[in-house]
Motif scaffolding. Structure first.
Motif, PDB file in Angstrom:
ATOM      1  N   ILE A  30      22.784 -50.905  32.123  1.00  0.00           N
ATOM      2  CA  ILE A  30      24.112 -51.126  32.492  1.00  0.00           C
ATOM      3  C   ILE A  30      24.084 -51.844  34.187  1.00  0.00           C
ATOM      4  N   THR A  31      22.902 -52.167  34.494  1.00  0.00           N
ATOM      5  CA  THR A  31      22.789 -52.846  35.856  1.00  0.00           C
ATOM      6  C   THR A  31      22.007 -54.007  35.819  1.00  0.00           C
ATOM      7  N   GLY A  32      20.778 -53.960  35.434  1.00  0.00           N
ATOM      8  CA  GLY A  32      20.056 -55.130  35.193  1.00  0.00           C
ATOM      9  C   GLY A  32      19.268 -55.330  36.647  1.00  0.00           C
ATOM     10  N   ILE A  33      19.113 -54.675  37.508  1.00  0.00           N
ATOM     11  CA  ILE A  33      18.649 -54.763  38.960  1.00  0.00           C
ATOM     12  C   ILE A  33      17.605 -53.717  39.107  1.00  0.00           C
ATOM     13  N   SER A  34      16.432 -54.133  39.088  1.00  0.00           N
ATOM     14  CA  SER A  34      15.421 -53.123  39.568  1.00  0.00           C
ATOM     15  C   SER A  34      15.279 -52.440  40.609  1.00  0.00           C
ATOM     16  N   ILE A  35      15.449 -53.192  41.947  1.00  0.00           N
ATOM     17  CA  ILE A  35      15.728 -52.763  43.139  1.00  0.00           C
ATOM     18  C   ILE A  35      16.775 -51.624  43.285  1.00  0.00           C
ATOM     19  N   ALA A  36      17.906 -51.559  42.516  1.00  0.00           N
ATOM     20  CA  ALA A  36      18.921 -50.843  42.466  1.00  0.00           C
ATOM     21  C   ALA A  36      18.152 -49.566  41.742  1.00  0.00           C
ATOM     22  N   SER A  37      17.609 -49.525  40.660  1.00  0.00           N
ATOM     23  CA  SER A  37      16.898 -48.511  39.931  1.00  0.00           C
ATOM     24  C   SER A  37      15.884 -47.707  40.837  1.00  0.00           C
ATOM     25  N   ALA A  38      15.089 -48.720  41.467  1.00  0.00           N
ATOM     26  CA  ALA A  38      14.086 -48.069  42.338  1.00  0.00           C
ATOM     27  C   ALA A  38      14.858 -47.303  43.724  1.00  0.00           C
ATOM     28  N   ALA A  39      15.751 -47.533  44.152  1.00  0.00           N
ATOM     29  CA  ALA A  39      16.637 -47.055  45.455  1.00  0.00           C
ATOM     30  C   ALA A  39      17.244 -45.738  44.796  1.00  0.00           C
ATOM     31  N   VAL A  40      17.985 -45.943  43.468  1.00  0.00           N
ATOM     32  CA  VAL A  40      18.589 -44.788  43.226  1.00  0.00           C
ATOM     33  C   VAL A  40      17.884 -43.625  42.453  1.00  0.00           C
ATOM     34  N   PHE A  41      16.798 -43.950  42.092  1.00  0.00           N
ATOM     35  CA  PHE A  41      15.887 -42.708  41.562  1.00  0.00           C
ATOM     36  C   PHE A  41      14.840 -42.274  42.271  1.00  0.00           C
ATOM     37  N   THR A  42      14.580 -42.934  43.431  1.00  0.00           N
ATOM     38  CA  THR A  42      13.755 -42.595  44.645  1.00  0.00           C
ATOM     39  C   THR A  42      14.534 -41.167  45.031  1.00  0.00           C
ATOM     40  N   LYS A  43      15.656 -41.490  45.340  1.00  0.00           N
ATOM     41  CA  LYS A  43      16.478 -40.450  45.902  1.00  0.00           C
ATOM     42  C   LYS A  43      16.776 -39.014  45.106  1.00  0.00           C
ATOM     43  N   ILE A  44      16.880 -39.534  43.742  1.00  0.00           N
ATOM     44  CA  ILE A  44      17.284 -38.679  42.713  1.00  0.00           C
ATOM     45  C   ILE A  44      16.139 -37.860  42.004  1.00  0.00           C
ATOM     46  N   ALA A  45      15.212 -38.574  41.532  1.00  0.00           N
ATOM     47  CA  ALA A  45      14.229 -38.041  40.766  1.00  0.00           C
ATOM     48  C   ALA A  45      13.186 -37.450  41.598  1.00  0.00           C
ATOM     49  N   VAL A  46      12.592 -38.604  42.660  1.00  0.00           N
ATOM     50  CA  VAL A  46      11.200 -38.044  43.365  1.00  0.00           C
ATOM     51  C   VAL A  46      11.330 -36.460  43.895  1.00  0.00           C
ATOM     52  N   PRO A  47      12.448 -36.124  44.677  1.00  0.00           N
ATOM     53  CA  PRO A  47      12.557 -34.925  45.040  1.00  0.00           C
ATOM     54  C   PRO A  47      12.337 -33.842  43.905  1.00  0.00           C
ATOM     55  N   GLN A  48      13.030 -33.920  42.876  1.00  0.00           N
ATOM     56  CA  GLN A  48      13.167 -33.202  41.745  1.00  0.00           C
ATOM     57  C   GLN A  48      11.811 -32.823  40.981  1.00  0.00           C
ATOM     58  N   MET A  49      10.895 -34.001  41.002  1.00  0.00           N
ATOM     59  CA  MET A  49       9.563 -33.868  40.501  1.00  0.00           C
ATOM     60  C   MET A  49       8.647 -33.293  41.473  1.00  0.00           C
ATOM     61  N   ILE A  50       8.767 -33.577  42.673  1.00  0.00           N
ATOM     62  CA  ILE A  50       8.015 -32.820  43.602  1.00  0.00           C
ATOM     63  C   ILE A  50       8.306 -31.471  43.755  1.00  0.00           C
ATOM     64  N   ARG A  51       9.493 -31.150  43.499  1.00  0.00           N
ATOM     65  CA  ARG A  51       9.896 -29.389  43.548  1.00  0.00           C
ATOM     66  C   ARG A  51       9.191 -28.970  42.417  1.00  0.00           C
ATOM     67  N   HIS A  52       8.808 -29.779  41.109  1.00  0.00           N
ATOM     68  CA  HIS A  52       8.713 -28.878  40.038  1.00  0.00           C
ATOM     69  C   HIS A  52       7.172 -29.106  39.829  1.00  0.00           C
ATOM     70  N   GLY A  53       6.530 -29.617  40.983  1.00  0.00           N
ATOM     71  CA  GLY A  53       4.894 -29.466  40.962  1.00  0.00           C
ATOM     72  C   GLY A  53       4.134 -30.877  40.963  1.00  0.00           C
ATOM     73  N   TYR A  54       4.883 -32.006  40.752  1.00  0.00           N
ATOM     74  CA  TYR A  54       4.615 -33.329  40.417  1.00  0.00           C
ATOM     75  C   TYR A  54       3.716 -33.646  41.925  1.00  0.00           C
ATOM     76  N   LYS A  55       2.686 -34.153  41.773  1.00  0.00           N
ATOM     77  CA  LYS A  55       2.085 -34.754  43.091  1.00  0.00           C
ATOM     78  C   LYS A  55       2.940 -35.917  43.523  1.00  0.00           C
ATOM     79  N   PRO A  56       3.143 -35.918  45.018  1.00  0.00           N
ATOM     80  CA  PRO A  56       4.121 -37.061  45.149  1.00  0.00           C
ATOM     81  C   PRO A  56       3.790 -38.499  44.845  1.00  0.00           C
ATOM     82  N   ARG A  57       2.477 -38.730  44.795  1.00  0.00           N
ATOM     83  CA  ARG A  57       1.917 -39.971  44.686  1.00  0.00           C
ATOM     84  C   ARG A  57       2.416 -40.456  43.135  1.00  0.00           C
ATOM     85  N   PHE A  58       2.182 -39.349  42.297  1.00  0.00           N
ATOM     86  CA  PHE A  58       2.557 -39.571  40.790  1.00  0.00           C
ATOM     87  C   PHE A  58       4.082 -39.680  40.818  1.00  0.00           C
ATOM     88  N   ALA A  59       4.706 -39.047  41.224  1.00  0.00           N
ATOM     89  CA  ALA A  59       6.321 -38.874  41.317  1.00  0.00           C
ATOM     90  C   ALA A  59       6.820 -40.360  41.630  1.00  0.00           C
TER      91      ALA A  59
END
Length: 390
Positions: free
Chosen positions: A114-143
């Motif tokens: 629904i967007t077609g813009i990679s930079i938008a996806s990277a910006a959105v999910f860096t804020k949403i998904a990365v903190p969640q993955m780190i909180r659940h034990g993912y290595k920051p580099r992997f997240a």
């Protein structure tokens, strides 16, 4: 000097200018102007030819697809539909080993549709998904790697700005390119997901364990429906209407933008102030893309006058290279250029050069476009530029 030699020198001038830090479209325009001037021997004629190229570049009705899909992407991002996509995907895969990472890939795939813009996806999910993955034990580099890697799906899964750009450069059907991008895009998403699960099994220290009590993952069926229905509706409206023949690509972009605006205001996620920010960002991105396309059209006219593309085609034919050999060289060049240039600039430079080489080989240009976008996806992750990683 012959026109061919002038064309080669113009390309060299453009390359040196870019390496020296000059903006790519300005480098393209300057080298094109100097090249046409040298070939025709008249600065006035060079100015008129390049002015005509600039007018022709964006006068097409189909160029309207660019600002419309950009607008839709920014509205979707501003309205928070990216978080909804993540919540739904996380709820679906939360019991799987590496499920949060798989959910991030799934959310990126949905968001890309629904967007077609990679930079938008990277910006959105860096804020949403990365903190969640780190909180659940993912290595920051992997997240971060999961988000950056899956964000490039936005360039393959339609609607995609790079597919639109290739369609304009190669004069191919944007609808056909969108249709051709679905299979490879979903295959890439599946491959990313399998890779994450394999990592969770073979290297569990990189990946967290499923959190059965996670509030974020414990959505009820009704909540999943509430969060997923608007996104599914937008995808069905844009892609379904386009593939069913109800809309042209331009009309699909317009309907998607209207649908996203209506949903955003109806759900209370958009205000007039936020809409103003969306419109400003859309104007800036559209102007940038417009400038790039004008520069590319000037560059293509200069190349045509110089005979460089046909000369390269003759060299490739005399070298007796197979299609596989030509494509391997092409993809290698694209990836190498990705170390210093952004994705759009690479396409603007290499596609006009390669088309005359590819056409005598009886290559389907839709297939060639998908290969090009796939190579450019790798570019988005290639250091030192690697804009998605950055």
């Amino acid at each position: 000097m012959t026109p061919f030699e002038i064309g080669v020198l113009s390309l060299a001038l453009m390359g040196v200018s870019v390496m020296a830090g000059l903006f790519v479209p300005i480098a393209l325009m300057a080298s094109s102007y100097i090249g046409v001037w040298a070939i025709k021997g008249s600065p006035d004629l060079a100015s008129k030819l390049l002015a005509l190229a600039a007018n022709d570049a964006i006068s097409s009705y189909f160029f309207g697809v660019v600002p419309l899909f950009v607008l839709m992407g920014f509205v979707v991002s501003e309205a928070g539909f990216g978080r909804d996509a993540f919540d739904v995907a996380n709820a679906m895969f939360r019991r799987l080993k590496g499920g949060l990472g798989v959910g991030t890939v799934g959310a990126n795939a949905i968001f890309a549709a629904i967007t077609g813009i990679s930079i938008a996806s990277a910006a959105v999910f860096t804020k949403i998904a990365v903190p969640q993955m780190i909180r659940h034990g993912y290595k920051p580099r992997f997240a971060v790697g999961v988000v950056a890697g899956s964000s490039v799906l936005g360039m393959m899964i339609p609607p995609s700005l790079l597919l639109i750009l290739f369609g304009i450069l190669a004069e191919q059907s944007i609808g056909d390119l969108f249709l051709a991008g679905i299979g490879p895009g979903l295959l890439l998403a599946l491959s990313f997901s399998i890779g994450i699960v394999v990592m969770a099994v073979l290297a569990p220290n990189f990946v967290g364990t499923p959190d059965q009590k996670s509030i974020e993952g414990a959505l009820s069926g009704l909540e999943i429906l509430q969060k997923g229905a608007p996104i599914a509706g937008l995808i069905a409206l844009v892609l379904g209407g386009s593939y069913a023949g109800g809309f042209t690509p331009v009309e699909a972009g317009a309907m998607g933008s209207i649908g996203a605006l209506v949903l955003g205001f109806a759900m209370g996620r958009l205000s007039l102030a936020r809409l103003w920010n969306v419109l400003v960002e859309t104007g800036l991105v559209t102007a940038t893309i417009c400038f790039l396309i004008i520069a590319a059209q000037m560059y293509s006219r200069m190349l045509a006058l110089s005979g460089v593309p046909s000369g390269l085609g003759s060299i490739a034919a005399n070298a007796d290279l197979s299609l596989m050999g030509v494509m391997l060289i092409y993809v290698t060049i694209v990836i190498a250029m990705g170390m210093i240039l952004d994705s759009s600039s690479i396409m603007l430079i290499v596609v006009p050069l390669m088309l005359p080489v590819i056409l005598p080989l009886q290559v389907d240009l839709i297939w060639f476009g998908i290969i090009t976008v796939l190579a450019v996806e790798i570019v988005l992750l290639t250091p030192p530029f690697g804009i998605s990683v950055y």
